[in-house]
Design a protein around this motif. Structure first.
Motif, PDB file in Angstrom:
ATOM      1  N   SER A   1       0.845  -1.194   0.000  1.00 34.27           N
ATOM      2  CA  SER A   1       0.000   0.000   0.000  1.00 34.27           C
ATOM      3  C   SER A   1       0.880   1.242   0.000  1.00 34.27           C
ATOM      4  O   SER A   1       2.086   1.171   0.227  1.00 34.27           O
ATOM      5  CB  SER A   1      -0.951   0.022   1.197  1.00 34.27           C
ATOM      6  OG  SER A   1      -0.242   0.160   2.404  1.00 34.27           O
TER       7      SER A   1
ATOM      8  N   GLU B   1       0.700   5.636   1.005  1.00 31.36           N
ATOM      9  CA  GLU B   1      -0.029   6.691   1.717  1.00 31.36           C
ATOM     10  C   GLU B   1       0.599   8.038   1.352  1.00 31.36           C
ATOM     11  O   GLU B   1       1.815   8.154   1.246  1.00 31.36           O
ATOM     12  CB  GLU B   1       0.119   6.443   3.215  1.00 31.36           C
ATOM     13  CG  GLU B   1      -0.534   7.442   4.110  1.00 31.36           C
ATOM     14  CD  GLU B   1      -0.271   7.118   5.578  1.00 31.36           C
ATOM     15  OE1 GLU B   1      -0.087   8.077   6.350  1.00 31.36           O
ATOM     16  OE2 GLU B   1      -0.231   5.930   5.951  1.00 31.36           O
TER      17      GLU B   1
ATOM     18  N   SER C   1       1.513   9.084  -5.712  1.00 29.72           N
ATOM     19  CA  SER C   1       0.713   8.180  -4.893  1.00 29.72           C
ATOM     20  C   SER C   1      -0.520   7.702  -5.652  1.00 29.72           C
ATOM     21  O   SER C   1      -0.892   6.530  -5.553  1.00 29.72           O
ATOM     22  CB  SER C   1       0.316   8.836  -3.572  1.00 29.72           C
ATOM     23  OG  SER C   1      -0.563   9.918  -3.774  1.00 29.72           O
TER      24      SER C   1
ATOM     25  N   ARG D   1      -1.279   3.844  -6.487  1.00 32.94           N
ATOM     26  CA  ARG D   1      -2.554   3.219  -6.101  1.00 32.94           C
ATOM     27  C   ARG D   1      -3.235   2.560  -7.292  1.00 32.94           C
ATOM     28  O   ARG D   1      -3.794   1.475  -7.184  1.00 32.94           O
ATOM     29  CB  ARG D   1      -3.483   4.264  -5.481  1.00 32.94           C
ATOM     30  CG  ARG D   1      -3.141   4.609  -4.077  1.00 32.94           C
ATOM     31  CD  ARG D   1      -4.221   5.506  -3.456  1.00 32.94           C
ATOM     32  NE  ARG D   1      -3.772   5.950  -2.166  1.00 32.94           N
ATOM     33  CZ  ARG D   1      -3.237   7.141  -1.924  1.00 32.94           C
ATOM     34  NH1 ARG D   1      -3.110   8.028  -2.886  1.00 32.94           N
ATOM     35  NH2 ARG D   1      -2.838   7.463  -0.718  1.00 32.94           N
TER      36      ARG D   1
ATOM     37  N   ALA E   1      -4.149  -1.297  -7.611  1.00 31.31           N
ATOM     38  CA  ALA E   1      -5.536  -1.707  -7.859  1.00 31.31           C
ATOM     39  C   ALA E   1      -5.635  -2.613  -9.080  1.00 31.31           C
ATOM     40  O   ALA E   1      -6.444  -3.540  -9.101  1.00 31.31           O
ATOM     41  CB  ALA E   1      -6.433  -0.488  -8.040  1.00 31.31           C
TER      42      ALA E   1
ATOM     43  N   SER F   1     -13.383   1.389  -5.571  1.00 30.62           N
ATOM     44  CA  SER F   1     -12.105   1.980  -5.146  1.00 30.62           C
ATOM     45  C   SER F   1     -11.193   2.213  -6.346  1.00 30.62           C
ATOM     46  O   SER F   1     -10.484   3.220  -6.411  1.00 30.62           O
ATOM     47  CB  SER F   1     -11.407   1.114  -4.100  1.00 30.62           C
ATOM     48  OG  SER F   1     -10.967  -0.103  -4.659  1.00 30.62           O
ATOM     49  N   ARG F   2     -11.207   1.311  -7.300  1.00 32.70           N
ATOM     50  CA  ARG F   2     -10.391   1.480  -8.502  1.00 32.70           C
ATOM     51  C   ARG F   2     -10.859   2.692  -9.309  1.00 32.70           C
ATOM     52  O   ARG F   2     -10.055   3.478  -9.801  1.00 32.70           O
ATOM     53  CB  ARG F   2     -10.418   0.209  -9.352  1.00 32.70           C
ATOM     54  CG  ARG F   2      -9.650  -0.933  -8.692  1.00 32.70           C
ATOM     55  CD  ARG F   2      -9.859  -2.257  -9.368  1.00 32.70           C
ATOM     56  NE  ARG F   2      -9.354  -2.249 -10.728  1.00 32.70           N
ATOM     57  CZ  ARG F   2      -9.652  -3.181 -11.632  1.00 32.70           C
ATOM     58  NH1 ARG F   2     -10.444  -4.186 -11.301  1.00 32.70           N
ATOM     59  NH2 ARG F   2      -9.154  -3.115 -12.838  1.00 32.70           N
TER      60      ARG F   2
ATOM     61  N   THR G   1      -9.796   5.868  -7.464  1.00 33.20           N
ATOM     62  CA  THR G   1      -8.374   6.147  -7.687  1.00 33.20           C
ATOM     63  C   THR G   1      -8.162   6.720  -9.079  1.00 33.20           C
ATOM     64  O   THR G   1      -7.388   7.671  -9.259  1.00 33.20           O
ATOM     65  CB  THR G   1      -7.544   4.857  -7.507  1.00 33.20           C
ATOM     66  OG1 THR G   1      -7.715   4.386  -6.176  1.00 33.20           O
ATOM     67  CG2 THR G   1      -6.069   5.106  -7.778  1.00 33.20           C
TER      68      THR G   1
END
Length: 176
Positions: free
Chosen positions: A85, A87, A120, A124, A128, A146-147, A150
């Motif tokens: 992941s 952040e 970031s 991500r 994904a 979520s994809r 992003t």
């Protein structure tokens, strides 16, 4: 990103996209020496990691931190397959990109806000699209949502073009 001599088309394009505040000319000029054969550079930024300012390069295979000094050189890389992941925490002008890999954590500080947000977001997106980890159970609706979220963030940050956005959105929706 400022004036630098032409290095390689992919590196030059990433340096141009990063803008005038980047300023890691020496690292950019020496970056080809630390890349793997056939590896393509997609994004560049500068940051502070392990006590030194250097270049952060996102390639098609890994995230690289590279510092090329007169007396020493530092290279640390994070293969994309090992990143679990990422952040981003941004302040007014700068922020910190935190990368998590196999129980480890790397904080790359003093990254310009625009480049950090774009890096970031791109990381991500790649996480994904590589799918859930083995043994992970995710709701298909949540994964797609979520994809898509992003993807929207990447377009808003200017990290991808409208054409790339449409293409990736279509691919995500077709995966349902």
């Amino acid at each position: 990103m400022g004036k630098h001599k032409a290095v390689r088309p992919d590196i030059d394009a990433a340096a141009e996209q990063a803008g005038p505040a980047l300023g890691s000319r020496r690292e950019i000029e020496h970056l080809p020496s630390v890349l793997w054969e056939g590896e393509r550079v997609d994004m560049l930024a500068t940051g502070l990691y392990g006590g030194g300012n250097g270049l952060v390069a996102l390639t098609d295979r890994r995230l690289v931190f590279f510092k090329h000094g007169l007396m020493s050189q530092r290279l640390e890389d994070f293969p994309l397959g090992n990143i679990s992941s990422v952040e981003w925490s941004g302040g007014l002008l700068m922020g910190t990109l935190t990368v998590y890999t196999s129980g480890n954590r790397a904080d790359i500080k003093n990254v310009a806000k625009a480049q950090g947000a774009a890096l970031s977001g791109q990381l991500r997106m790649r996480l994904a699209t590589k799918g859930p980890a083995v043994g992970a159970v995710a709701s298909p609706g949540q994964d797609v949502a979520s994809r898509l979220g992003t993807l929207d963030q990447l377009r808003a940050a200017g990290a991808i073009s409208d054409e790339e956005y449409r293409s990736r959105r279509e691919a995500i929706l077709n995966s349902i």
